[in-house]
Design a protein around this motif. Structure first.
Motif, PDB file in Angstrom:
ATOM      1  N   ILE A  30       1.370   5.976  -7.610  1.00 53.87           N
ATOM      2  CA  ILE A  30       1.078   6.042  -6.178  1.00 53.87           C
ATOM      3  C   ILE A  30       2.236   6.711  -5.465  1.00 53.87           C
ATOM      4  N   VAL A  31       1.888   7.661  -4.620  1.00 51.77           N
ATOM      5  CA  VAL A  31       2.863   8.461  -3.886  1.00 51.77           C
ATOM      6  C   VAL A  31       2.612   8.313  -2.392  1.00 51.77           C
ATOM      7  N   GLY A  32       3.677   8.305  -1.615  1.00 49.40           N
ATOM      8  CA  GLY A  32       3.557   8.376  -0.165  1.00 49.40           C
ATOM      9  C   GLY A  32       3.383   7.050   0.542  1.00 49.40           C
ATOM     10  N   LEU A  33       3.826   5.967  -0.060  1.00 51.01           N
ATOM     11  CA  LEU A  33       3.698   4.667   0.581  1.00 51.01           C
ATOM     12  C   LEU A  33       4.603   4.618   1.811  1.00 51.01           C
ATOM     13  N   CYS A  34       4.016   4.336   2.955  1.00 52.86           N
ATOM     14  CA  CYS A  34       4.794   4.238   4.195  1.00 52.86           C
ATOM     15  C   CYS A  34       4.157   3.178   5.092  1.00 52.86           C
ATOM     16  N   ALA A  35       4.804   2.906   6.204  1.00 51.86           N
ATOM     17  CA  ALA A  35       4.324   1.892   7.148  1.00 51.86           C
ATOM     18  C   ALA A  35       2.941   2.270   7.639  1.00 51.86           C
ATOM     19  N   PRO A  36       2.098   1.303   7.827  1.00 52.84           N
ATOM     20  CA  PRO A  36       2.258  -0.141   7.632  1.00 52.84           C
ATOM     21  C   PRO A  36       1.888  -0.618   6.222  1.00 52.84           C
ATOM     22  N   LEU A  37       1.468   0.286   5.350  1.00 49.22           N
ATOM     23  CA  LEU A  37       1.063  -0.138   4.006  1.00 49.22           C
ATOM     24  C   LEU A  37       2.211  -0.707   3.190  1.00 49.22           C
ATOM     25  N   ASP A  38       3.423  -0.246   3.425  1.00 46.48           N
ATOM     26  CA  ASP A  38       4.552  -0.788   2.669  1.00 46.48           C
ATOM     27  C   ASP A  38       4.707  -2.282   2.920  1.00 46.48           C
ATOM     28  N   CYS A  39       4.432  -2.717   4.141  1.00 43.10           N
ATOM     29  CA  CYS A  39       4.494  -4.153   4.450  1.00 43.10           C
ATOM     30  C   CYS A  39       3.391  -4.910   3.707  1.00 43.10           C
ATOM     31  N   LEU A  40       2.197  -4.348   3.664  1.00 41.43           N
ATOM     32  CA  LEU A  40       1.087  -4.977   2.943  1.00 41.43           C
ATOM     33  C   LEU A  40       1.423  -5.104   1.461  1.00 41.43           C
ATOM     34  N   PHE A  41       1.923  -4.038   0.855  1.00 47.80           N
ATOM     35  CA  PHE A  41       2.270  -4.057  -0.568  1.00 47.80           C
ATOM     36  C   PHE A  41       3.319  -5.132  -0.845  1.00 47.80           C
ATOM     37  N   GLU A  42       4.315  -5.237   0.040  1.00 45.04           N
ATOM     38  CA  GLU A  42       5.366  -6.232  -0.139  1.00 45.04           C
ATOM     39  C   GLU A  42       4.826  -7.643   0.069  1.00 45.04           C
ATOM     40  N   LEU A  43       4.010  -7.828   1.092  1.00 45.42           N
ATOM     41  CA  LEU A  43       3.474  -9.143   1.419  1.00 45.42           C
ATOM     42  C   LEU A  43       2.659  -9.736   0.280  1.00 45.42           C
ATOM     43  N   VAL A  44       1.808  -8.931  -0.334  1.00 42.24           N
ATOM     44  CA  VAL A  44       0.957  -9.445  -1.411  1.00 42.24           C
ATOM     45  C   VAL A  44       1.569  -9.258  -2.800  1.00 42.24           C
ATOM     46  N   GLY A  45       2.695  -8.590  -2.887  1.00 39.06           N
ATOM     47  CA  GLY A  45       3.415  -8.475  -4.144  1.00 39.06           C
ATOM     48  C   GLY A  45       2.981  -7.360  -5.066  1.00 39.06           C
ATOM     49  N   VAL A  46       2.100  -6.481  -4.624  1.00 42.26           N
ATOM     50  CA  VAL A  46       1.645  -5.416  -5.522  1.00 42.26           C
ATOM     51  C   VAL A  46       2.668  -4.299  -5.670  1.00 42.26           C
ATOM     52  N   GLY A  47       3.627  -4.237  -4.772  1.00 39.55           N
ATOM     53  CA  GLY A  47       4.671  -3.224  -4.891  1.00 39.55           C
ATOM     54  C   GLY A  47       5.489  -3.385  -6.167  1.00 39.55           C
ATOM     55  N   ALA A  48       5.546  -4.620  -6.661  1.00 36.32           N
ATOM     56  CA  ALA A  48       6.274  -4.880  -7.908  1.00 36.32           C
ATOM     57  C   ALA A  48       5.426  -4.594  -9.143  1.00 36.32           C
ATOM     58  N   VAL A  49       4.118  -4.446  -8.959  1.00 38.39           N
ATOM     59  CA  VAL A  49       3.197  -4.238 -10.075  1.00 38.39           C
ATOM     60  C   VAL A  49       2.807  -2.764 -10.195  1.00 38.39           C
ATOM     61  N   LEU A  50       2.470  -2.150  -9.085  1.00 42.02           N
ATOM     62  CA  LEU A  50       2.034  -0.754  -9.088  1.00 42.02           C
ATOM     63  C   LEU A  50       3.234   0.174  -9.217  1.00 42.02           C
ATOM     64  N   ARG A  51       2.995   1.356  -9.750  1.00 45.46           N
ATOM     65  CA  ARG A  51       4.060   2.341  -9.937  1.00 45.46           C
ATOM     66  C   ARG A  51       4.120   3.239  -8.713  1.00 45.46           C
ATOM     67  N   LEU A  52       5.195   3.129  -7.946  1.00 43.64           N
ATOM     68  CA  LEU A  52       5.356   3.847  -6.687  1.00 43.64           C
ATOM     69  C   LEU A  52       6.402   4.944  -6.835  1.00 43.64           C
ATOM     70  N   PHE A  53       6.100   6.104  -6.249  1.00 43.17           N
ATOM     71  CA  PHE A  53       6.991   7.252  -6.322  1.00 43.17           C
ATOM     72  C   PHE A  53       7.152   7.867  -4.939  1.00 43.17           C
ATOM     73  N   PRO A  54       8.316   8.450  -4.655  1.00 41.26           N
ATOM     74  CA  PRO A  54       8.536   9.057  -3.347  1.00 41.26           C
ATOM     75  C   PRO A  54       7.795  10.379  -3.140  1.00 41.26           C
ATOM     76  N   SER A  55       7.469  11.068  -4.233  1.00 45.78           N
ATOM     77  CA  SER A  55       6.797  12.358  -4.091  1.00 45.78           C
ATOM     78  C   SER A  55       5.877  12.617  -5.286  1.00 45.78           C
ATOM     79  N   VAL A  56       4.934  13.541  -5.091  1.00 43.72           N
ATOM     80  CA  VAL A  56       4.039  13.948  -6.171  1.00 43.72           C
ATOM     81  C   VAL A  56       4.857  14.552  -7.310  1.00 43.72           C
TER      82      VAL A  56
END
Length: 74
Positions: A30-56
């Motif tokens: 997953i690329v391009g995570l930014c507000a407000p989705l970053d808060c959602l990912f952190e709140l439910v804990g999926v940010g630690a499970v999904l693979r996040l990248f700053p760019s394609v």
């Protein structure tokens, strides 16, 4: 599979469930995570499970780095 969500401004369980299912079945990056989705990912804990990248490019670079190293990638 690289998914660019830079333009996504809202997400809920109907957004997260397909991401998690895809992650379980494929190499989802997953690329391009930014507000407000970053808060959602952190709140439910999926940010630690999904693979996040700053760019394609970063997401693709990891795949190229592991090309030819067997069927699994970290």
């Amino acid at each position: 599979m690289v998914l660019d969500i830079i333009g996504v401004t809202f997400g809920d369980s109907t957004f997260l469930n397909p991401l998690i299912r895809t992650h379980q079945q494929a190499d989802l990056r997953i690329v391009g995570l930014c507000a407000p989705l970053d808060c959602l990912f952190e709140l439910v804990g999926v940010g630690a499970v999904l693979r996040l990248f700053p760019s394609v490019e970063d997401a693709r670079a990891l795949r190229q780095q592991w090309a030819g190293h067997g069927p699994t990638m970290p």
